[in-house]
Design a protein around this motif. Structure first.
Motif, PDB file in Angstrom:
ATOM      1  N   TYR A 165      -6.103  10.905   0.413  1.00  0.00           N
ATOM      2  CA  TYR A 165      -6.083  10.462   1.828  1.00  0.00           C
ATOM      3  C   TYR A 165      -4.534  10.750   2.293  1.00  0.00           C
ATOM      4  N   THR A 202      -2.997   7.034  -1.167  1.00  0.00           N
ATOM      5  CA  THR A 202      -3.717   7.489  -2.478  1.00  0.00           C
ATOM      6  C   THR A 202      -3.735   9.141  -2.145  1.00  0.00           C
ATOM      7  N   LYS A 234     -11.519  -5.032  -3.677  1.00  0.00           N
ATOM      8  CA  LYS A 234     -12.811  -4.841  -3.312  1.00  0.00           C
ATOM      9  C   LYS A 234     -12.824  -4.602  -1.821  1.00  0.00           C
ATOM     10  N   MET A 235     -13.904  -4.009  -1.215  1.00  0.00           N
ATOM     11  CA  MET A 235     -13.818  -3.616   0.188  1.00  0.00           C
ATOM     12  C   MET A 235     -15.282  -4.219   0.609  1.00  0.00           C
ATOM     13  N   GLY A 285      -6.276  -1.732  -5.257  1.00  0.00           N
ATOM     14  CA  GLY A 285      -7.228  -1.998  -6.206  1.00  0.00           C
ATOM     15  C   GLY A 285      -8.059  -3.604  -5.833  1.00  0.00           C
ATOM     16  N   ARG A 294     -11.449   2.276   3.020  1.00  0.00           N
ATOM     17  CA  ARG A 294     -11.780   2.505   1.736  1.00  0.00           C
ATOM     18  C   ARG A 294     -10.463   2.850   0.716  1.00  0.00           C
ATOM     19  N   HIS A 295      -9.619   3.706   1.491  1.00  0.00           N
ATOM     20  CA  HIS A 295      -8.428   4.095   0.746  1.00  0.00           C
ATOM     21  C   HIS A 295      -7.396   3.033   0.404  1.00  0.00           C
ATOM     22  N   ALA A 328      -8.182   0.113   0.147  1.00  0.00           N
ATOM     23  CA  ALA A 328      -8.910  -0.801  -0.930  1.00  0.00           C
ATOM     24  C   ALA A 328      -8.536  -0.159  -2.237  1.00  0.00           C
ATOM     25  N   ASP A 329      -8.656   0.976  -2.362  1.00  0.00           N
ATOM     26  CA  ASP A 329      -8.722   1.851  -3.804  1.00  0.00           C
ATOM     27  C   ASP A 329      -7.036   1.552  -4.152  1.00  0.00           C
ATOM     28  N   GLY A 330      -6.150   1.767  -3.144  1.00  0.00           N
ATOM     29  CA  GLY A 330      -4.669   1.827  -3.310  1.00  0.00           C
ATOM     30  C   GLY A 330      -4.273   0.634  -3.819  1.00  0.00           C
ATOM     31  N   PHE A 386       1.244  -1.238  -0.076  1.00  0.00           N
ATOM     32  CA  PHE A 386       0.016   0.178   0.021  1.00  0.00           C
ATOM     33  C   PHE A 386       0.585   1.243   0.189  1.00  0.00           C
TER      34      PHE A 386
END
Lengths: 406, 291
Positions: free
Chosen positions: B14, B11, B58-59, B56, B49-50, B52-54, B8
Motif C-alpha cells: 500500500y 506496508t 486483527k481487523m 499485526g 486492511r493494511h 491491520a497488517d502493519g 503504523f
C-alpha cells in the motif's frame, strides 16, 4: 502564536472547538509532529479541520500565523508549545475551578447558557461575572477575559470571542425567528412521499398472523420495508442585492425547512443573482464556502427535488452572457442560463419560488426566461403549497400548477 | 516527552503518503477514530486492511448500509431465533445470552487484544447514525439491556471510518474524529501505483495513458470522473489488445472501461464530432502537469 492559529481558523469560518484544540495539544505533547514543520502542519490539519472544503482556509491561516517561522522552530515545536502552556500570562484571572469548568463546557453548552442568561437579564449590565454585558469575567459579553466567551456586539478587543454572536451583514439566512413560521410549516408538511422501499426490515404483524394460520400454526414471519419519507430537497437561495428586502420571509422559510425533520435529505446553498460555476454553503458567499455546481449535478440524482428561491430579476447580461456574473471576484465563462438549463434538465422536479409580486413577473425579461425553465410560484403560504404539490404531487397536478400562476 | 505507542509505518502493498501515515498514528495515539474521506477509488477501505497488517492486529469490518442502525453495531437480540427455538424445543431458551449476538463494534470492544475496526461508508446510513455512536466511541463501552451486562473495551480499538461525502456528518461526531482527506494521486504517485499493478509497462505507453487519463479527469462535463481502479482496468484492456502508444495519441480506445455513464460517453462523442483534439504531450494539459 498558537492561539493565533486557533482564532485565525475560527475567523475564517473553520469551526474549531475547544475539544479539538485539546486533542491537538495532546497530540503535540505526545510528540507526534516529530521535528518538522510540515508534519506539524498535517497534524494540526488532521486534528482541527474536518472537511476538505475548509483546507484552503486552513492554509491561509497557517501561512499567516507561521510565516517566517520555519527556520526559527525547525526542531523544538514541542518546547514552544509547552512554554506557551506554562506561561501563566495566558491564563490570567482564571482560578483552577474556573479552568476545570471551562474544559467541561462544549460550545453547544455555551450557546444554551448564553440564551438562558439573555432571557433572565432585563437591563444593561457592565462588570461583574454573571450577567451579559461588557468587561467582567462572565463567558458572555465582550471585552472580558473569559477565553471561550461568546461575544455580544461591540469590538472584540481581546479576540477572546468563541462565537461572534453579533449579526453579520449577510448572516446566514437561518435564524431562530419562530414568529409565524407555523403556517409555513403546515404548508411544508405536504413535502412527503411515504414509500415502502428498501430492505424489508419491519415485521408485518397482520400478514404474519395470517401466514402463520395458513401454515397450521407454524410461525411464518412476514417482513416489509418501513414507511419512510423519500423526499430529498435541494434548496438554492439568492442572497444580497435585490433580495435584501425579502430577508425576513426567506429566513422564515429556511427556519421552517430546518425544523422539518421528516425529509430524507436536505441541502441548502446560496448564490447571488444567478447560479454560476459555484454555489456557496453560507450566505456571505466567501470563496472558502464555494462548491462547484457541477459537483451537485454529479452527486445528487434526478430524484432530488429542487427549489430555487430568488427574484430572477437581473440585468440580461448576468443571465445570458459569458463572464456575466456581477460579482467581480468570480469570473465564469459559462452563462448563468446554461447552468439553470443544466439544473432543469438534470432533476425531474424543480420549482422556482419568487418573493416578488406575481403580477410583476411578466414585466421583467429575465423572469420570463427563467419561467420557461422552471414553474414559478410566489413566496407565500399559498404559493408554497402549490410549489410543494408541484414537487411531490402526481404529474397531472404538476402541469395544472404550472399554468396556475400565469 | 515522546510517549511510546504502536506506530503504523505503512506496508509494501500500500503506497501511503507521509501525511496519511501521520494521521493514522495521530488517531492511534489519541485513541480517537480516524475519519477518511476522498474520491471513490482512492483506497480508503483498503487502508484499514493494511493498517491491520502493519500493526499485526486483527481487523473487523462493519459495512454500513442505508438501513443500518447504530445499535446493530453493538449487539442484536435475535428474538426470531429464540421464538423458533421455543416453538420447536431445539435450544435452551432460558438463557437469553445465547440470543445476544455482538455486532462488529461490540466484538471490537469485547476482544481481548487490540483490533482495527473499519466502519465503512458511514455516510450511507441515516443522518442520525453517527450521533447514535458518540457515547460508545468516546467511552468505548456499552451495556446490553437484556442481560444488564456491560461490555467495556480492554484495549481501545483503532477505529477507521470512511465516508464518500454523500451526506454531511454531524458536527458533534466530527469533533471527536481525526480527519484525513485522501487526495487524488498526482502523476508521480500514480506512476508508482500503476507500477504495483502493471510492472514493466512501456514508458511511452504509460505517458500516453496518463495524459489521456488526467485530461479526462479535467473535463468539467463529465458526471463521473474515472478513478484509479478504472485506470488500472483500462491499462489491462490496452495491454490485452496490444495497443501501442502511437495508437493512443489521437484516440481513446475502450472508453467503456473509463466512463461508466451514458451521458459521459455521449459528451465525449460530441467532442469527437466537433473535431476536438486530444492531448498527446504533457504540455497540452497546461502548466500544472509540466514535467
Amino acid at each position: 502564536m498558537f492561539l493565533d492559529l486557533f482564532y485565525g481558523l475560527r475567523e475564517e469560518g473553520v469551526p474549531v472547538s475547544l475539544q479539538e484544540w485539546q486533542a491537538f495539544l495532546t497530540a503535540l505533547e505526545k510528540g507526534l509532529h516529530g521535528s518538522s514543520l510540515a508534519r506539524f502542519y498535517h497534524l494540526a490539519r488532521a486534528c482541527l479541520v474536518k472537511s476538505e472544503t475548509l483546507f484552503d482556509a486552513f492554509d491561509r491561516v497557517f501561512l499567516r500565523v507561521f510565516r517566517g517561522v520555519e527556520g526559527e522552530f525547525g526542531d523544538d515545536v514541542t518546547e514552544k508549545v509547552l512554554d506557551w502552556l506554562r506561561d501563566p500570562k495566558n491564563f490570567t484571572e482564571l482560578t483552577p475551578e474556573q479552568r476545570a469548568e471551562l474544559e467541561r463546557l462544549s460550545s453547544d453548552e455555551l450557546v444554551r447558557r448564553f440564551l438562558e442568561r439573555l432571557a433572565e437579564q432585563t437591563e444593561r449590565h457592565d462588570g461583574g461575572d454573571r450577567w451579559v454585558g461588557t468587561g467582567g469575567r462572565s463567558p458572555f459579553g465582550h471585552g472580558g477575559e473569559h477565553p471561550t466567551g461568546i461575544r455580544v456586539g461591540g469590538p472584540g478587543q481581546r479576540r477572546s470571542a468563541m462565537k461572534v454572536a453579533e449579526e453579520r451583514r449577510f448572516s446566514d439566512y437561518r435564524t431562530d425567528a419562530t414568529l409565524d413560521s407555523r403556517s409555513l410549516r403546515v404548508a411544508l408538511r405536504r413535502l412527503r412521499q411515504l414509500t415502502r422501499t428498501g430492505v424489508a426490515s419491519e415485521l408485518d404483524l397482520d400478514e404474519t398472523v395470517d401466514e402463520t394460520c395458513r401454515n397450521a400454526g407454524e410461525i411464518e414471519l412476514v417482513f416489509r420495508p418501513p414507511r419512510k419519507n423519500d423526499v430529498r430537497l435541494l434548496l438554492l437561495m439568492d442572497v444580497g442585492g435585490t433580495m435584501d428586502p425579502y430577508h425576513e420571509p426567506v429566513s422564515r422559510l429556511l427556519t421552517a425547512l430546518h425544523e422539518e425533520r421528516g425529509l430524507r435529505d436536505f441541502e441548502a446553498y446560496y448564490f447571488h443573482n444567478c447560479v454560476y460555476d459555484h454555489v456557496y454553503t453560507r450566505a456571505r458567499l466567501s470563496r472558502s464556502d464555494a462548491k462547484p455546481t457541477a459537483d451537485l449535478l454529479r452527486r445528487l440524482d434526478p430524484r432530488w427535488k429542487v427549489a430555487l428561491v430568488g427574484d430572477a430579476a437581473m440585468h440580461p447580461t448576468e443571465l445570458l452572457e459569458a463572464y456575466g456574473g456581477i460579482d467581480p471576484r468570480v469570473t465564469t465563462a459559462t452563462p448563468g442560463i446554461v447552468w439553470l438549463q443544466r439544473i432543469a434538465a438534470h432533476f425531474d422536479r424543480t420549482v422556482w419560488i419568487n418573493p416578488d409580486d406575481a403580477r410583476t413577473w411578466d414585466g421583467t425579461y429575465t423572469t420570463r426566461l427563467v419561467r420557461r425553465l422552471f414553474p414559478m410560484f410566489h413566496l407565500s403560504v399559498d404559493g408554497l403549497s402549490d410549489a410543494v404539490r408541484a414537487l411531490v404531487g402526481a404529474r397531472g397536478q404538476e402541469s395544472s400548477a404550472r399554468r396556475e400562476p400565469g | 516527552m515522546t510517549e511510546d505507542f504502536q506506530r503504523f509505518r505503512g506496508t509494501p502493498g500500500y503506497i501511503a503518503s507521509g501525511p496519511l501515515v501521520d494521521a493514522v498514528n495521530c488517531a492511534i495515539a489519541l485513541g480517537r477514530p480516524l475519519l477518511l474521506k476522498g474520491e471513490p477509488g482512492t483506497g480508503k477501505t483498503v487502508l484499514a486492511r493494511h493498517v491491520a497488517d502493519g500493526l499485526g492486529m486483527k481487523m473487523l469490518s462493519w459495512h454500513v448500509k442505508s438501513t443500518t442502525k447504530g445499535a446493530d453495531g453493538l449487539y442484536v437480540y435475535d428474538t426470531v431465533q429464540r421464538l423458533n427455538d421455543s416453538r420447536f424445543g431445539t435450544g435452551d431458551v432460558s438463557d437469553i445470552r445465547r440470543y445476544i449476538r455482538l455486532g462488529p463494534l461490540g466484538q471490537a470492544f469485547a476482544s481481548a487484544e487490540r483490533v482495527v475496526l473499519l466502519i465503512d461508508e458511514v455516510d450511507k446510513a441515516d443522518l442520525e447514525f453517527p450521533n447514535d455512536l458518540l457515547r460508545e466511541l468516546d467511552e468505548m463501552r456499552f451495556s446490553i439491556l437484556e442481560t444488564s451486562e456491560e461490555v467495556v473495551a480492554k484495549e481501545r480499538p483503532v477505529v477507521l471510518i470512511t465516508s464518500n461525502n454523500e451526506k454531511e456528518l454531524p458536527d458533534a461526531f466530527l469533533r471527536r474524529c481525526v480527519f484525513h482527506f485522501i487526495e487524488f494521486p498526482d502523476v508521480g504517485l500514480m506512476r508508482q501505483i500503476v507500477d504495483v499493478h502493471h510492472p514493466n509497462l512501456d514508458a511511452k505507453l504509460l505517458d500516453q495513458v496518463l495524459i489521456k487519463f488526467y485530461w479526462l479527469r479535467e473535463q468539467n462535463e463529465l458526471r463521473k470522473k474515472p478513478s484509479t481502479s478504472e485506470l488500472v482496468d483500462w491499462i489491462s484492456a490496452l495491454l490485452r489488445a496490444g495497443m501501442t502508444h502511437r495508437q493512443l495519441e489521437a484516440h481513446i480506445p475502450f472508453l467503456g472501461t473509463l466512463l461508466k455513464k451514458e451521458q459521459d460517453v455521449d459528451a465525449l462523442r460530441d467532442y469527437d464530432e466537433r473535431k476536438g483534439k486530444y492531448p498527446a504531450r504533457w504540455a497540452d494539459l497546461g502548466p500544472r502537469f509540466n514535467q
